[in-house]
Every structure is written in C-alpha cells, then in structure tokens.
Design a protein around this motif. Structure first.
Motif, PDB file in Angstrom:
ATOM      1  N   UNK A   1      -2.739 -15.106   0.063  1.00 56.48           N
ATOM      2  CA  UNK A   1      -3.064 -13.806  -0.527  1.00 56.48           C
ATOM      3  C   UNK A   1      -2.511 -13.683  -1.941  1.00 56.48           C
TER       4      UNK A   1
ATOM      5  N   UNK B   1      -6.481 -12.358  -6.647  1.00 58.65           N
ATOM      6  CA  UNK B   1      -6.273 -11.140  -7.423  1.00 58.65           C
ATOM      7  C   UNK B   1      -6.343  -9.927  -6.514  1.00 58.65           C
ATOM      8  N   UNK B   2      -5.427  -8.985  -6.752  1.00 58.09           N
ATOM      9  CA  UNK B   2      -5.381  -7.797  -5.910  1.00 58.09           C
ATOM     10  C   UNK B   2      -6.000  -6.576  -6.575  1.00 58.09           C
TER      11      UNK B   2
ATOM     12  N   UNK C   1      -8.723  -4.338  -8.449  1.00 57.62           N
ATOM     13  CA  UNK C   1     -10.156  -4.178  -8.710  1.00 57.62           C
ATOM     14  C   UNK C   1     -10.339  -3.001  -9.660  1.00 57.62           C
TER      15      UNK C   1
ATOM     16  N   UNK D   1      -7.753  -0.453  -8.394  1.00 58.28           N
ATOM     17  CA  UNK D   1      -7.427  -0.237  -6.986  1.00 58.28           C
ATOM     18  C   UNK D   1      -6.668  -1.454  -6.456  1.00 58.28           C
TER      19      UNK D   1
ATOM     20  N   UNK E   1      -6.311  -3.668  -3.747  1.00 59.19           N
ATOM     21  CA  UNK E   1      -7.194  -3.896  -2.603  1.00 59.19           C
ATOM     22  C   UNK E   1      -6.428  -4.171  -1.313  1.00 59.19           C
ATOM     23  N   UNK E   2      -5.310  -4.861  -1.406  1.00 61.38           N
ATOM     24  CA  UNK E   2      -4.598  -5.203  -0.177  1.00 61.38           C
ATOM     25  C   UNK E   2      -3.910  -3.992   0.439  1.00 61.38           C
TER      26      UNK E   2
ATOM     27  N   UNK F   1      -5.305  -0.851   0.197  1.00 59.90           N
ATOM     28  CA  UNK F   1      -6.297   0.206   0.330  1.00 59.90           C
ATOM     29  C   UNK F   1      -7.157  -0.008   1.561  1.00 59.90           C
ATOM     30  N   UNK F   2      -7.294   1.057   2.326  1.00 62.12           N
ATOM     31  CA  UNK F   2      -8.202   1.085   3.477  1.00 62.12           C
ATOM     32  C   UNK F   2      -8.977   2.374   3.353  1.00 62.12           C
ATOM     33  N   UNK F   3     -10.227   2.348   2.928  1.00 60.70           N
ATOM     34  CA  UNK F   3     -10.954   3.585   2.610  1.00 60.70           C
ATOM     35  C   UNK F   3     -10.933   4.637   3.710  1.00 60.70           C
ATOM     36  N   UNK F   4     -10.878   4.235   4.943  1.00 65.24           N
ATOM     37  CA  UNK F   4     -10.841   5.226   6.013  1.00 65.24           C
ATOM     38  C   UNK F   4      -9.470   5.876   6.124  1.00 65.24           C
ATOM     39  N   UNK F   5      -8.482   5.329   5.449  1.00 64.83           N
ATOM     40  CA  UNK F   5      -7.110   5.795   5.628  1.00 64.83           C
ATOM     41  C   UNK F   5      -6.404   6.140   4.313  1.00 64.83           C
TER      42      UNK F   5
ATOM     43  N   UNK G   1      -4.809  12.335   6.534  1.00 58.59           N
ATOM     44  CA  UNK G   1      -3.861  12.657   7.596  1.00 58.59           C
ATOM     45  C   UNK G   1      -4.608  13.367   8.718  1.00 58.59           C
TER      46      UNK G   1
END
Lengths: 361, 206
Positions: free
Chosen positions: B37, B41-42, B44, B72, B74-75, B77-81, B97
């Motif tokens: 990882x 590149x992390x 974006x 952003x 990326x590692x 970031x979780x769009x749903x969270x 939340x």
C-alpha cells in the motif's frame, strides 16, 4: 527425545510471541477508546465473557466421545483472541488500502471487506491450528480434532472482534449512547450472526489441517489437496458473509444459516468417520482383551460410560473404573490414525497401561 | 493417586521449519500488505465544485460541495461512512453517524466532545453555536483544539433524526480559525469552513 521436546518448546515460544504481538497491536489500536469509554468497555467485556464460556463449553462438548484436553483448547482460544485478531487489524488495514488506492474508494466501499478479511483472517486463524500441531502433536490426530480446535480459534477471534466492533460502534453512532451502542452491537454480532461466524469458518479450515496431519495412509498430495480445499471453502464462507450480496431483508440470516449448515455438514461427516474408526479399533482390541465387547458397547458414549461406572458402589472403585475407561480411550484414540509409524510401540505401552489399570480395580 | 499416562508423554516430533514457516506467512500478511500500500499513491485530486455524498444508502445520506484544491485520502475514505480530505495544511473529515433514536440528536455535541478525545487525549471542544448551512441544514458548530492543531467541528442531525453528519476541520495551531469571520481565516481553513457550510440533506444543489 530431547530434540523432539526442544522443537515443541520452540513452537510454544513462537506461539506465545505471536500472541503477545497480537495483544500489543490490539492495545495500541483500542487503548484510547477504552480510556474514553471505560464503562461501555466494561459492559462489552461483561457481555463477551459469558459468550466466550458458552462457546468454549459447547465446542468441547460436541467433540465425539470425550472433550479435547484443556490446555490446547485454551491455547486455541487465546490465539484467536490475540495473535490472529491483532495481526488481522494490521493486515486488513494494509490490504484495504491497496484496494482503495488501486480500484477506487467506491469499489473498496462495496468489496473491500469481502476481498480482504477472508484472505487475511482465515489464514491467520488457521495458523493457530497449524501451530498447535507443532506444539502439541497428539492434540490433532485427525479431521474431527481439526474441526474442534478450529472452532475454538474462531471463537476466540469472534470474541475479540465483538469487543472491537462494540467500541467502533460507539464512535460510529457519535457516542450518543455508548451503552446502547455496545448492546446493539452485541445483539447483531452474537445473537444474530454469531451462529455462523468465525467459529464456523475456522472449524471448516481446521478440518483440513486435521486431514493434513492424520497418519492414515492417505498420500501426501491428497492430504495437502484436502487441506487447501477446506481452507478455500472457509474463505468462500467468509467471502459470502462479507460480500454485498443477498441485500434483501433477512439476507443476513441466509448468510449465517449457510455458514452454519456448511460447518455442521463437515462436522457430521468427520464425526461419522471418526466414530466408525473407533468402533473398528475397539473390535480389534477385543483380541488383546483391552476392550471387551461388553465394554465397547458403553465406552464411546459419555452417558453410557457414567452409567457403567455407577455399577460400582464406592467412589474409589468408580474412580478406578473411570481410569480404565480413560486409558482405553487413549488407546483407541492413539490407534485412529491407521498408518502411524509410532503405533505398534505406542499401542503396546497403552495396552500395558489398560492392563495395569484393570489390575488396580 | 493418578498414574502417569503414556498418551500425555508421547508425541510426534515437530519439524524444525514448521514454526518459522508459520511466522513467515503471518509476516507476509502483516508487513506485506502495508508495504504494498505504501508504494501506491494515496491522494486523489478532486475537481473544483465536486459534490460528494456521504452515507450508506437511499435516504441515509447527505451531500457537501468542495471548492478547488482538495485531495482525498483514498485509504482512509469510505463513502458510505467517512471522507478524509486535505487542502494544504488543513484536513477535513466528514463522517456519517447512525443514531439509534431521533431523541439522541440532542446528545450529539456531548458525544462529539468525548469522541474527539479518542484521537487525542488533550482534545478540547468548545461550546456549540447554531449553524445554518447554505442549503438549509441546521446544526451546531464550535472550536476544537487537539495537540498542536486547532480547528472547527460541526454536527448536523438529519431532519428525521435517524442519522447525523459530523464535520471536523483541523489545521496547525497558528492558523486563524475564527468561525465568525470567514474573510480573516487562513485560505485553506476558510475553504474547509465553506465545505462545512455547504452541507445539504435535500440533494445536490442544481
């Protein structure tokens, strides 16, 4: 003998080191949450303990004929709680980052769990069963032992993961009700999904290790193939559990049921095979008068053994009958691997122990 | 007295290569994935005016709008969270939340006060003041200090109280983070405040 003991001691120390490493990893990751939410942590631990004891007692009770020895059973739970979980936290973060950075966050959001946890967690948990075969060689004689010890490793992993998820849930719900978040997590992860979770997956994977180390004359290539196949099956069980499929209401129940059914079907098959082999060996031992036909009828059942002991009126005699029974079972267990090169000399020693125990009646 | 049992004493010799092989497999997973990882590149880059959605599903999400210069992580970031975004020296996190009850919306600021202390034991959250986003979302906003950083935190409960959005912008402590006067704020932090004030529960702005 000295070399064999040293190799086992080395295995034990390696396992201890892995467990310490895992525990440190967990501590570093979750100490701050525990520091800020001590009461909720205590609640989560309080819910975890009876779950752990119930699962531990159940896994050992389902082993046919008699439970596995205590020390390796506890060791498997500890491995699952520490080495496997603590290493999985690091490995999952790394592989999850790989998915996010190569396939994008939207893909990772949907698929990272399904493509990360099965690979890392099933392998790390299975390492515990493998280490057991090095540190306590007689503990895993065949697939039924692999199933039970695998279930115990998975149970330990599940317990620690439940604690982690409870703490995470507090933050995911904005710490608006830490106690409620913990209870909510418990309801989902224990009462709803616990029936087909990590214990089931590692029970299946552990069965493969049991096939691998069983000295039953099966060619090595086939034994390795079986071990790989059960490991892959466990990963498939984990994949379907985590994958964004079956998203309809009640879909999670289907996922849990699928894992539970697979684990129980595997158990049924290996238990049947194990008990058939025990009955075969018991018939053979009649020629040595170590297991008489009348004894064979009661020896393989827990309740029937207790009833057979109750024929004696005094506790002392019952204890000596129990000693005979345990040594008979030691002999039958030792002979379940049909092609163990240690078997002729080991069996002779064990027959002598049965005879000596009878003489003390 | 229990007699010693042969079954307890005899055992198969463990191969010397066994434990090191297991350790090697574990090390491959524990060290190998993070190493791989790290070679990727992390960051974006996000386009000026990007509208991002945070939250798990239909009806359970909110939108926010970015200006220029944001990247952003990326590692993380979780769009749903949760989104973790960076612009210069300022880091902005936007998190979903879930609330167990709409009654718990009143506890969001106290919950936030405890939550930020998980990241840093010396984190201190100031008193909340009402905030109205440019798209009509009502929430609370206040100052935040932690370690050698300072910034702004905001929480917006959804209109039905089933979830909330938490937004935290942090920058080095010498940054001007006065929330009452955007024109005096450091440019990066001002951009973060603009994102905080862009939150919408009603869908992206046309």
């Amino acid at each position: 003998m000295t070399g064999a003991l040293s190799a086992r001691s080395f295995s034990l120390w390696v396992a201890v080191a892995a467990c310490v490493f895992g525990a440190v990893s967990l501590g570093l990751n979750y100490f701050d949450a525990v520091r800020v939410f001590p009461a909720a942590t205590a609640l989560a631990a309080g819910l975890l303990v009876p779950t752990l004891f119930f699962g531990y007692a159940l896994a050992r009770r389902v082993r046919p004929v008699r439970p596995p020895p205590g020390p390796p059973s506890v060791a498997c739970v500890v491995w699952g709680m520490t080495a496997a979980t603590g290493c999985a936290v690091i490995a999952n973060t790394g592989l999850g980052a790989v998915w996010a950075r190569t396939r994008g966050v939207e893909f990772a959001d949907d698929w990272s769990a399904a493509l990360t946890a099965p690979w890392n967690e099933e392998t790390l948990k299975l390492c515990g069963v493998v280490m057991l075969t090095f540190a306590a060689a007689r503990a895993v004689r065949g697939p039924v032992d692999g199933w039970v010890y695998g279930a115990l490793v998975g149970l330990g992993f599940q317990a620690t993961e439940n604690l982690m998820y409870a703490l995470n849930n507090i933050l995911l719900q904005g710490a608006t009700s830490p106690g409620g978040s913990v209870v909510g997590s418990f309801v989902v992860r224990v009462l709803l999904t616990g029936w087909g979770s990590h214990w089931a997956m590692t029970a299946v994977a552990g069965t493969g290790i049991g096939f691998l180390v069983a000295r039953d004359g099966t060619p090595a290539a086939r034994r390795v193939g079986l071990a790989v196949a059960f490991w892959v099956l466990a990963m498939a069980m984990h994949w379907q559990f985590n994958a964004p499929i079956l998203g309809f209401p009640g879909g999670i129940v289907v996922k849990v049921a699928l894992n539970l059914v697979v684990a129980l079907l595997v158990f049924r098959a290996v238990r049947r095979r194990y008990r058939a082999r025990l009955r075969e060996v018991a018939r053979e031992e009649a020629a040595y008068d170590t297991v008489r036909p009348s004894e064979a009828a009661t020896l393989l059942g827990r309740r029937s053994r207790v009833r057979a002991r109750r024929i004696a009126r005094t506790p002392g005699v019952r204890a000596r009958i129990a000693d005979v029974q345990e040594r008979q079972l030691d002999l039958l267990d030792a002979r379940t691997p049909a092609a163990d090169p240690d078997e002729p000399s080991l069996s002779a020693e064990l027959r002598a122990e049965v005879a000596a125990a009878r003489a003390r009646l | 007295m229990a007699q010693p049992r042969t079954a307890d004493r005899r055992g198969r010799r463990a191969p010397w290569w066994g434990p090191p092989a297991v350790l090697a497999v574990m090390a491959l997973l524990v060290a190998g994935w993070p190493f791989l990882a790290s070679r990727l590149s992390d960051d974006r880059e996000l386009p000026d005016g990007a509208v991002l959605r945070v939250g798990p599903g239909d009806g359970d999400h909110a939108w926010f709008t970015l200006g220029g210069g944001w990247t952003m992580a990326e590692s993380e970031t979780t769009p749903s969270q949760e989104y973790v975004l960076t612009r210069g020296s300022t880091e902005l996190s936007v998190a979903y939340l879930g609330l167990m009850s709409s009654d718990y919306a009143d506890r969001l600021w106290d919950g936030l006060r405890r939550s930020v202390r998980v990241s840093s034991s010396d984190a201190r959250l100031g008193p909340p003041t009402p905030v109205l986003s440019a798209n009509g979302a009502r929430g609370s906003i206040g100052g935040l200090t932690q370690g050698d950083e300072r910034g702004t935190a905001a929480v917006y409960p959804a209109p039905d109280g089933s979830f909330a959005i938490r937004m935290i912008a942090l920058a080095p402590s010498d940054t001007d983070t006065d929330t009452t006067d955007l024109t005096d704020a450091d440019a990066d932090h001002a951009a973060a405040l603009a994102v905080i004030r862009s939150l919408s529960f009603a869908g992206p702005a046309p």
